[in-house]
Design a protein around this motif. Structure first.
Motif, PDB file in Angstrom:
ATOM      1  N   UNK A 463       1.313   6.026   2.898  1.00 10.57           N
ATOM      2  CA  UNK A 463       0.561   5.167   3.817  1.00 10.57           C
ATOM      3  C   UNK A 463       0.731   3.694   3.443  1.00 10.57           C
ATOM      4  N   UNK A 464       0.729   3.379   2.130  1.00 12.31           N
ATOM      5  CA  UNK A 464       0.878   1.988   1.699  1.00 12.31           C
ATOM      6  C   UNK A 464       2.253   1.439   2.053  1.00 12.31           C
ATOM      7  N   UNK A 465       3.289   2.299   1.991  1.00  8.94           N
ATOM      8  CA  UNK A 465       4.632   1.840   2.354  1.00  8.94           C
ATOM      9  C   UNK A 465       4.686   1.395   3.811  1.00  8.94           C
ATOM     10  N   UNK A 466       4.032   2.150   4.726  1.00  6.23           N
ATOM     11  CA  UNK A 466       4.000   1.772   6.137  1.00  6.23           C
ATOM     12  C   UNK A 466       3.327   0.409   6.318  1.00  6.23           C
ATOM     13  N   UNK A 467       2.226   0.200   5.543  1.00  5.10           N
ATOM     14  CA  UNK A 467       1.508  -1.074   5.651  1.00  5.10           C
ATOM     15  C   UNK A 467       2.357  -2.232   5.121  1.00  5.10           C
ATOM     16  N   UNK A 468       3.076  -2.016   4.032  1.00  5.99           N
ATOM     17  CA  UNK A 468       3.913  -3.081   3.475  1.00  5.99           C
ATOM     18  C   UNK A 468       5.016  -3.485   4.460  1.00  5.99           C
ATOM     19  N   UNK A 469       5.645  -2.461   5.101  1.00  4.02           N
ATOM     20  CA  UNK A 469       6.693  -2.760   6.078  1.00  4.02           C
ATOM     21  C   UNK A 469       6.122  -3.554   7.265  1.00  4.02           C
ATOM     22  N   UNK A 470       4.929  -3.202   7.661  1.00  3.57           N
ATOM     23  CA  UNK A 470       4.303  -3.892   8.797  1.00  3.57           C
ATOM     24  C   UNK A 470       4.044  -5.353   8.442  1.00  3.57           C
ATOM     25  N   UNK A 471       3.496  -5.597   7.260  1.00  2.00           N
ATOM     26  CA  UNK A 471       3.200  -6.985   6.858  1.00  2.00           C
ATOM     27  C   UNK A 471       4.461  -7.805   6.690  1.00  2.00           C
ATOM     28  N   UNK A 472       5.533  -7.164   6.216  1.00  2.00           N
ATOM     29  CA  UNK A 472       6.766  -7.902   5.973  1.00  2.00           C
ATOM     30  C   UNK A 472       7.452  -8.312   7.269  1.00  2.00           C
ATOM     31  N   UNK A 482      -2.310  -6.478  16.110  1.00  2.00           N
ATOM     32  CA  UNK A 482      -1.798  -5.682  17.221  1.00  2.00           C
ATOM     33  C   UNK A 482      -1.009  -4.483  16.740  1.00  2.00           C
ATOM     34  N   UNK A 483      -0.127  -4.690  15.725  1.00  4.11           N
ATOM     35  CA  UNK A 483       0.730  -3.602  15.247  1.00  4.11           C
ATOM     36  C   UNK A 483      -0.068  -2.566  14.461  1.00  4.11           C
ATOM     37  N   UNK A 484      -1.213  -3.005  13.747  1.00  6.50           N
ATOM     38  CA  UNK A 484      -2.068  -2.029  13.062  1.00  6.50           C
ATOM     39  C   UNK A 484      -2.710  -1.075  14.063  1.00  6.50           C
TER      40      UNK A 484
END
Length: 516
Positions: A463-472, A482-484
């Motif tokens: 789950x954290x990997x998905x969040x890191x990719x989104x922030x980057x 919006x993307x969250x």
């Protein structure tokens, strides 16, 4: 205060009959050998007379010298101020009592001595003992009385040093003056005798008054001359002039006018007579010579008593004052050590032995006048803390005795470090079966937490990997928000929920096994 337990030693070697303990041995008398009323030897003191008094004192007849030593302390301002400074510095020191060991009996004896020195009159008694600095020795009589709770306590009675004399053989033993050539021997455990360790030799020879009397005499001469100079030359010399034509009556009028102008600053003269004023104080020897002489003797007194003159008489810089204060500290430490030795020998040991006999350990509580040195104290505390942090075992009584702190009472509120818990931890339990020892020990719970953390790590990391990719890859905070919202339906909590369920099941089974 904890009451000391009786010594295991069966004898009580210092026990005396109550009458012998409560009776005064050297009280003052109206007439006779021990009267407090003395002739004055300071008035009209001359070098020849002073030499005779000092010679007699060095040959064993100390009466006149001791009276003179007391007189100059009352009459000489600078000598009294400097001697008073030295006495008050030592008198105001903290009294520290240290137990002979951590044994309960020794600790209780130390508490009893602390109660003794905390009673009224102790500071005054120390001041009486410090009178020996000037006269060479001082004596305080102990008049004992029994209290309601059992222990015998002393009443301190200062005795005039003229009540005593030195033995005629060695000149070291203080004996009671009773009219006989040798005097009477002082009974043991009834007197505190303080002989400061100033110089080696006869006690009277070491007293500061042995030098102070010379300063007093010479300074008195200077002050007398200064007063005479001021009386004579404080006003200019008045000279009246007349000629041969003036009669005897005219001359008498002129003489009277010269005298009146000195007292009343006003006079009348017959016509034709002159009055001239001559300022004699402008000669080679002015009034400042007497001031310089008086100041010189004051400086010598300061050197003898305080070991320096800078902080006593002269202005000084901060650095210079610190150097000279160190000299005063050395003298203070020596005075404190001398007084501590007298208190130990003539008060503490006697008090303990009288009430409880010789301690079973053979060691008495130790009493000291503590000269504060905050730098050394901080270093000592830091050293103890470092030793404790490294596993060294340091007794609490040792630390309290060093700092001069009494043991806290059972119901006394205690200080705690900021944020520290003020409740005592629960007592440890024996390890056995789970049902016997109650809730699981802390190490079992830690193991369970570690296992759950390891099992949940893959699901949480995914789950954290998905969040890191989104922030980057997001442009701004609005884009992140919006993307969250778009990403949330795609996140699957099944793996994490499975781990949490397993943890809850283990916790339930553990509680059931322990009888929960």
């Amino acid at each position: 205060m904890r009451k000391p337990t009786p010594s295991r030693t069966p004898t009580r070697p210092l026990k005396r009959a109550p009458a012998a303990l409560t009776r005064e041995i050297a009280p003052p008398e109206l007439v006779g050998q021990r009267t407090v009323w003395h002739d004055s030897y300071a008035a009209g003191l001359t070098p020849a007379r002073l030499a005779r008094i000092l010679r007699s004192a060095m040959q064993g007849d100390t009466h006149e010298y001791l009276v003179l030593a007391g007189e100059i302390e009352r009459l000489e301002l600078h000598y009294r101020a400097q001697l008073g400074t030295r006495k008050l510095q030592c008198k105001s020191l903290q009294i520290m009592v240290e137990a002979a060991s951590d044994d309960a009996a020794d600790v209780a004896l130390a508490d009893a001595v602390r109660d003794l020195v905390a009673r009224p009159g102790t500071r005054r008694m120390i001041g009486h003992l410090l009178d020996g600095l000037a006269r060479g020795y001082s004596v305080v009589e102990l008049v004992w009385h029994e209290t309601a709770d059992g222990p015998w306590y002393p009443r301190y009675e200062h005795r005039d040093p003229t009540f005593f004399q030195l033995d005629r053989v060695a000149g070291q033993e203080i004996r009671l003056r009773d009219g006989s050539p040798d005097g009477a021997e002082l009974p043991p455990n009834r007197f505190m005798i303080h002989v400061p360790d100033l110089i080696t030799g006869l006690p009277v020879a070491g007293g500061l008054a042995m030098l102070g009397v010379w300063s007093f005499m010479f300074k008195s001469f200077s002050l007398q001359d200064w007063a005479a100079f001021g009386e004579i030359y404080g006003m200019p010399i008045r000279i009246g002039r007349y000629d041969q034509a003036h009669s005897a009556e005219d001359r008498a009028v002129l003489k009277q006018a010269v005298s009146m102008i000195g007292r009343q600053a006003a006079a009348i003269l017959p016509r034709g007579m002159d009055l001239e004023f001559i300022d004699a104080a402008q000669g080679a020897v002015g009034p400042d010579v007497f001031e310089r002489l008086a100041r010189y003797w004051d400086e010598q007194v300061s050197k003898v008593i305080l070991g320096q003159t800078m902080t006593a008489d002269d202005g000084s810089s901060r650095a210079q004052a610190q150097v000279h204060d160190q000299v005063r500290l050395d003298i203070l430490e020596a005075d404190a050590a001398d007084i501590s030795e007298t208190l130990q020998r003539d008060l503490v040991n006697v008090f303990v032995g009288l009430n409880w006999g010789v301690p079973a350990s053979g060691q008495y509580p130790t009493i000291k006048l503590l000269v504060p040195d905050m730098d050394d104290l901080k270093q000592w505390v830091q050293m103890v803390c470092d030793l404790v942090d490294r596993g060294a075992k340091v007794g609490m009584s040792t630390v309290r005795d060093k700092l001069g702190l009494p043991d806290p009472d059972a119901d006394e509120e205690l200080l705690h470090p900021p944020g520290a818990s003020q409740t005592a931890p629960p007592p440890p339990t024996d390890r056995g079966t789970a049902r016997e020892r109650g809730p699981a020990p802390l190490d079992d719970v830690d193991d369970l937490v570690d296992q759950m953390d390891a099992a949940a790590a893959p699901a949480i990391d995914s789950m954290l990997d998905r969040f890191r990719d989104l922030l980057a890859t997001s442009d701004d905070l609005a884009d992140v928000e919006r993307r969250l919202l778009d990403l949330y339906p795609e996140l699957s909590p099944d793996a994490l929920a499975e781990v949490m369920g397993q943890g809850l099941m283990v916790a339930y089974l553990g509680g059931s096994a322990d009888g929960g």
